[in-house]
Design an enzyme around this catalytic site. Sequence first.
Site, PDB file in Angstrom:
ATOM      1  N   GLU A 179     -47.049  -4.955  -3.513  1.00 45.10           N
ATOM      2  CA  GLU A 179     -46.739  -3.719  -4.229  1.00 45.10           C
ATOM      3  C   GLU A 179     -46.841  -3.935  -5.736  1.00 45.10           C
ATOM      4  O   GLU A 179     -46.362  -4.934  -6.270  1.00 45.10           O
ATOM      5  CB  GLU A 179     -45.316  -3.280  -3.867  1.00 45.10           C
ATOM      6  CG  GLU A 179     -44.844  -2.039  -4.613  1.00 45.10           C
ATOM      7  CD  GLU A 179     -43.352  -1.765  -4.396  1.00 45.10           C
ATOM      8  OE1 GLU A 179     -42.973  -0.592  -4.471  1.00 45.10           O
ATOM      9  OE2 GLU A 179     -42.587  -2.722  -4.147  1.00 45.10           O
ATOM     10  N   LYS A 204     -45.772   6.458  -2.364  1.00 46.85           N
ATOM     11  CA  LYS A 204     -44.491   5.984  -1.830  1.00 46.85           C
ATOM     12  C   LYS A 204     -43.454   7.109  -1.806  1.00 46.85           C
ATOM     13  O   LYS A 204     -43.212   7.784  -2.814  1.00 46.85           O
ATOM     14  CB  LYS A 204     -44.001   4.821  -2.685  1.00 46.85           C
ATOM     15  CG  LYS A 204     -42.748   4.132  -2.190  1.00 46.85           C
ATOM     16  CD  LYS A 204     -42.423   2.968  -3.110  1.00 46.85           C
ATOM     17  CE  LYS A 204     -41.161   2.234  -2.727  1.00 46.85           C
ATOM     18  NZ  LYS A 204     -40.864   1.150  -3.696  1.00 46.85           N
ATOM     19  N   CYS A 218     -42.528  -1.128   0.537  1.00 46.96           N
ATOM     20  CA  CYS A 218     -41.296  -1.755   0.089  1.00 46.96           C
ATOM     21  C   CYS A 218     -40.026  -1.040   0.554  1.00 46.96           C
ATOM     22  O   CYS A 218     -39.640  -1.149   1.708  1.00 46.96           O
ATOM     23  CB  CYS A 218     -41.324  -1.903  -1.437  1.00 46.96           C
ATOM     24  SG  CYS A 218     -40.142  -3.131  -2.078  1.00 46.96           S
TER      25      CYS A 218
END
Length: 228
Positions: free
Chosen positions: A4, A75, A110
């Site tokens: 990431e 995200k 994540c």
Amino acid sequence: MLPELWTTGAFAYEAFGSEAEPLEGPTYEAMAKAASDAGVWLHAGSIPERDPDGPLYNTSLVFSPSGDLAAAYRKIHRFGFDKGEAVLMGAGDELVTVRLPGTTLGVATCYDLRFPELFRGLVDAGAETFVVPAGWPERRRSHWTLLAQARAVENQSFVLACGTAGTHAGVPQAGHSIVVDPWGEILAQAGPDEQTLTVDFDPTTVTSTRDRFPALKDRVLGLEPPRR
């Protein structure tokens, strides 16, 4: 797979604005060429994306062997509570899957790993293999391994989770990239430093696992809290 926000550092908040790129910027071009040159499917980690009509996003890129963009995922769950990514970047609002020969990827990033409902949504969309690039801090490394195994077991899917090594903006990173099978068995795990994992696995294990132990068929949906 790459981690990431590897171009800036997941905790280098002050660099997000200055290092942000348009979706089809320099990193996009370099990663598209890398995928094409190698003839592979490439998850190019995530970048700080600058949307000309909106905020910054933490955006993951997946390229096909021809170098074409197969998917871009913004995200959904931003980390930081009331600071950092949570206030500097916008939240995505779409689940993303990618059909590969032999399996369907479900794309997450994540902090998403802490939210099982996102992964259930990806399973309902056909996902069999989850890909999770991350900049996960060392101080919560035990959660990294635990949650990767939990998402694999509860969804009877493979989890490929790529964690950043080293230190980002003074925050030691967990490293320990991991590959977990649908039974929760760890097929491979890196150490704390930079390392490349090469893992062979059989995607049809997902189907055989779900047939042998059909727990997903016993899901009870639409439950509501008790009336008081």
